[in-house]
Scaffold this motif. Structure first.
Motif, PDB file in Angstrom:
ATOM      1  N   GLY A   1       0.775  -1.238   0.000  1.00  0.00           N
ATOM      2  CA  GLY A   1       0.000   0.000   0.000  1.00  0.00           C
ATOM      3  C   GLY A   1       0.802   1.282   0.000  1.00  0.00           C
ATOM      4  O   GLY A   1       0.222   2.362   0.077  1.00  0.00           O
ATOM      5  N   ASN A   2       2.130   1.197  -0.092  1.00  0.00           N
ATOM      6  CA  ASN A   2       2.950   2.406  -0.121  1.00  0.00           C
ATOM      7  C   ASN A   2       2.736   3.243   1.136  1.00  0.00           C
ATOM      8  O   ASN A   2       2.604   4.462   1.088  1.00  0.00           O
ATOM      9  N   GLY A   3       2.698   2.568   2.275  1.00  0.00           N
ATOM     10  CA  GLY A   3       2.316   3.191   3.531  1.00  0.00           C
ATOM     11  C   GLY A   3       3.144   4.364   3.981  1.00  0.00           C
ATOM     12  O   GLY A   3       2.604   5.320   4.555  1.00  0.00           O
ATOM     13  N   LEU A   4       4.441   4.351   3.765  1.00  0.00           N
ATOM     14  CA  LEU A   4       5.299   5.411   4.284  1.00  0.00           C
ATOM     15  C   LEU A   4       4.825   6.798   3.859  1.00  0.00           C
ATOM     16  O   LEU A   4       4.777   7.726   4.668  1.00  0.00           O
ATOM     17  N   ARG A   5       4.454   6.955   2.617  1.00  0.00           N
ATOM     18  CA  ARG A   5       3.966   8.251   2.122  1.00  0.00           C
ATOM     19  C   ARG A   5       2.730   8.692   2.914  1.00  0.00           C
ATOM     20  O   ARG A   5       2.600   9.835   3.319  1.00  0.00           O
ATOM     21  N   TRP A   6       1.801   7.766   3.139  1.00  0.00           N
ATOM     22  CA  TRP A   6       0.564   8.078   3.863  1.00  0.00           C
ATOM     23  C   TRP A   6       0.838   8.403   5.318  1.00  0.00           C
ATOM     24  O   TRP A   6       0.226   9.292   5.896  1.00  0.00           O
ATOM     25  N   TRP A   7       1.745   7.647   5.956  1.00  0.00           N
ATOM     26  CA  TRP A   7       2.067   7.904   7.367  1.00  0.00           C
ATOM     27  C   TRP A   7       2.673   9.295   7.519  1.00  0.00           C
ATOM     28  O   TRP A   7       2.350  10.021   8.455  1.00  0.00           O
ATOM     29  N   ASN A   8       3.548   9.667   6.574  1.00  0.00           N
ATOM     30  CA  ASN A   8       4.144  11.005   6.632  1.00  0.00           C
ATOM     31  C   ASN A   8       3.081  12.086   6.458  1.00  0.00           C
ATOM     32  O   ASN A   8       3.106  13.108   7.152  1.00  0.00           O
ATOM     33  N   LEU A   9       2.153  11.889   5.531  1.00  0.00           N
ATOM     34  CA  LEU A   9       1.073  12.865   5.352  1.00  0.00           C
ATOM     35  C   LEU A   9       0.231  12.985   6.616  1.00  0.00           C
ATOM     36  O   LEU A   9      -0.183  14.078   7.007  1.00  0.00           O
ATOM     37  N   CYS A  10      -0.014  11.867   7.254  1.00  0.00           N
ATOM     38  CA  CYS A  10      -0.803  11.865   8.488  1.00  0.00           C
ATOM     39  C   CYS A  10      -0.121  12.712   9.556  1.00  0.00           C
ATOM     40  O   CYS A  10      -0.736  13.576  10.171  1.00  0.00           O
ATOM     41  N   HIS A  11       1.166  12.497   9.756  1.00  0.00           N
ATOM     42  CA  HIS A  11       1.894  13.213  10.801  1.00  0.00           C
ATOM     43  C   HIS A  11       2.131  14.679  10.456  1.00  0.00           C
ATOM     44  O   HIS A  11       2.211  15.521  11.345  1.00  0.00           O
ATOM     45  N   ASP A  12       2.228  14.980   9.184  1.00  0.00           N
ATOM     46  CA  ASP A  12       2.437  16.367   8.758  1.00  0.00           C
ATOM     47  C   ASP A  12       1.136  17.134   8.597  1.00  0.00           C
ATOM     48  O   ASP A  12       1.135  18.256   8.108  1.00  0.00           O
ATOM     49  N   ARG A  13      -0.002  16.479   8.951  1.00  0.00           N
ATOM     50  CA  ARG A  13      -1.328  17.071   8.817  1.00  0.00           C
ATOM     51  C   ARG A  13      -1.624  17.440   7.359  1.00  0.00           C
ATOM     52  O   ARG A  13      -2.236  18.456   7.082  1.00  0.00           O
ATOM     53  N   GLY A  14      -1.175  16.589   6.444  1.00  0.00           N
ATOM     54  CA  GLY A  14      -1.359  16.857   5.021  1.00  0.00           C
ATOM     55  C   GLY A  14      -2.532  16.144   4.385  1.00  0.00           C
ATOM     56  O   GLY A  14      -2.628  16.078   3.166  1.00  0.00           O
ATOM     57  N   LEU A  15      -3.420  15.586   5.197  1.00  0.00           N
ATOM     58  CA  LEU A  15      -4.584  14.885   4.661  1.00  0.00           C
ATOM     59  C   LEU A  15      -5.852  15.617   5.076  1.00  0.00           C
ATOM     60  O   LEU A  15      -5.955  16.104   6.191  1.00  0.00           O
ATOM     61  N   GLY A  16      -6.819  15.620   4.187  1.00  0.00           N
ATOM     62  CA  GLY A  16      -8.112  16.201   4.511  1.00  0.00           C
ATOM     63  C   GLY A  16      -9.163  15.148   4.785  1.00  0.00           C
ATOM     64  O   GLY A  16     -10.325  15.461   4.958  1.00  0.00           O
TER      65      GLY A  16
END
Length: 172
Positions: free
Chosen positions: A70-85
Motif C-alpha cells: 500500500g505504499n504506507g510510508l507516504r501516507w504515514w508522513n502525510l498523516c503526521h504532517d497534517r497533510g490529509l483532509g
C-alpha cells in the motif's frame, strides 16, 4: 496475485476517491498530531477509498502468494504532517459481501491504514495470509491494524501471520 508479483498502491491521495464515513465504527478520524499520544479529532466524515474494495459481492476469492503493497510510508508522513483532509485508505476492504475466501499466502504489506477490513459481511474465510507493517515506533506508522472484523457473521480465521503497529485482530 501470482508468486513474485507485487501490486503497488499509489502514494498520491488524489488517486483515491473520497467516500463517506463508515457508519459502524463512528465516522472518520485523522491524526492531527500523530497517533502517538492518541490525539484525534473528528473530520467531515470523508475517507479515501481502499486500494482493493469488494462491495456487495458474492463468491469472491483473493489469493496469493503475491503481495499487495500500500505504499504506507507516504501516507504515514502525510498523516503526521497534517497533510490529509480525510482518513487514510484501508488496504483491502470487503463490505456487504458473502462467501469470501482470502488465502494462499497472500501478503498485505505497508498499508496506509488498516490492512484488511471485513465489514457487514458473512461467510468469510481468511487462511494462510500475512498482514505486515514495519514494527517501528507508533508515531512512524500511524495506526496500521492487521485485521478488523466489523459487524460480521460467520467469519473464520486460520493460520494468519500478523506483525503490525496497532491492533493485531480487532472484532467490532
Amino acid at each position: 496475485v501470482a508468486a513474485g508479483v507485487q501490486v503497488l498502491g499509489s502514494p498520491e491521495p488524489k488517486d483515491y476517491p473520497l467516500l463517506p464515513a463508515i457508519e459502524t465504527w463512528g465516522g472518520s478520524y485523522y491524526c492531527e498530531k500523530g497517533y502517538y499520544g492518541g490525539n484525534y479529532f473528528r473530520l467531515n466524515g470523508s475517507r479515501h477509498a481502499s486500494l482493493v474494495r469488494v462491495s456487495r459481492a458474492k463468491n469472491v476469492t483473493l489469493t496469493g502468494p503475491g503481495e499487495i503493497n500500500g505504499n504506507g510510508l507516504r501516507w504515514w508522513n502525510l498523516c503526521h504532517d497534517r497533510g490529509l483532509g480525510a482518513d487514510r485508505p484501508h488496504m483491502v476492504q470487503i463490505d456487504e459481501s458473502s462467501d469470501i475466501l482470502i488465502s494462499g499466502g497472500l501478503v498485505l504489506n505497508h498499508t496506509p491504514s488498516w490492512n484488511l477490513h471485513i465489514l457487514l459481511s458473512s461467510r468469510v474465510v481468511i487462511r494462510d495470509v500475512f498482514l505486515l507493517n514495519p514494527r517501528t515506533p507508533m508515531k512512524a506508522t500511524c495506526n496500521t491494524d492487521g485485521l478488523d472484523i466489523d459487524s460480521c457473521r460467520d467469519v473464520h480465521v486460520f493460520n494468519i501471520t500478523v506483525a503490525v503497529n496497532d491492533d493485531v485482530v480487532a472484532v467490532k
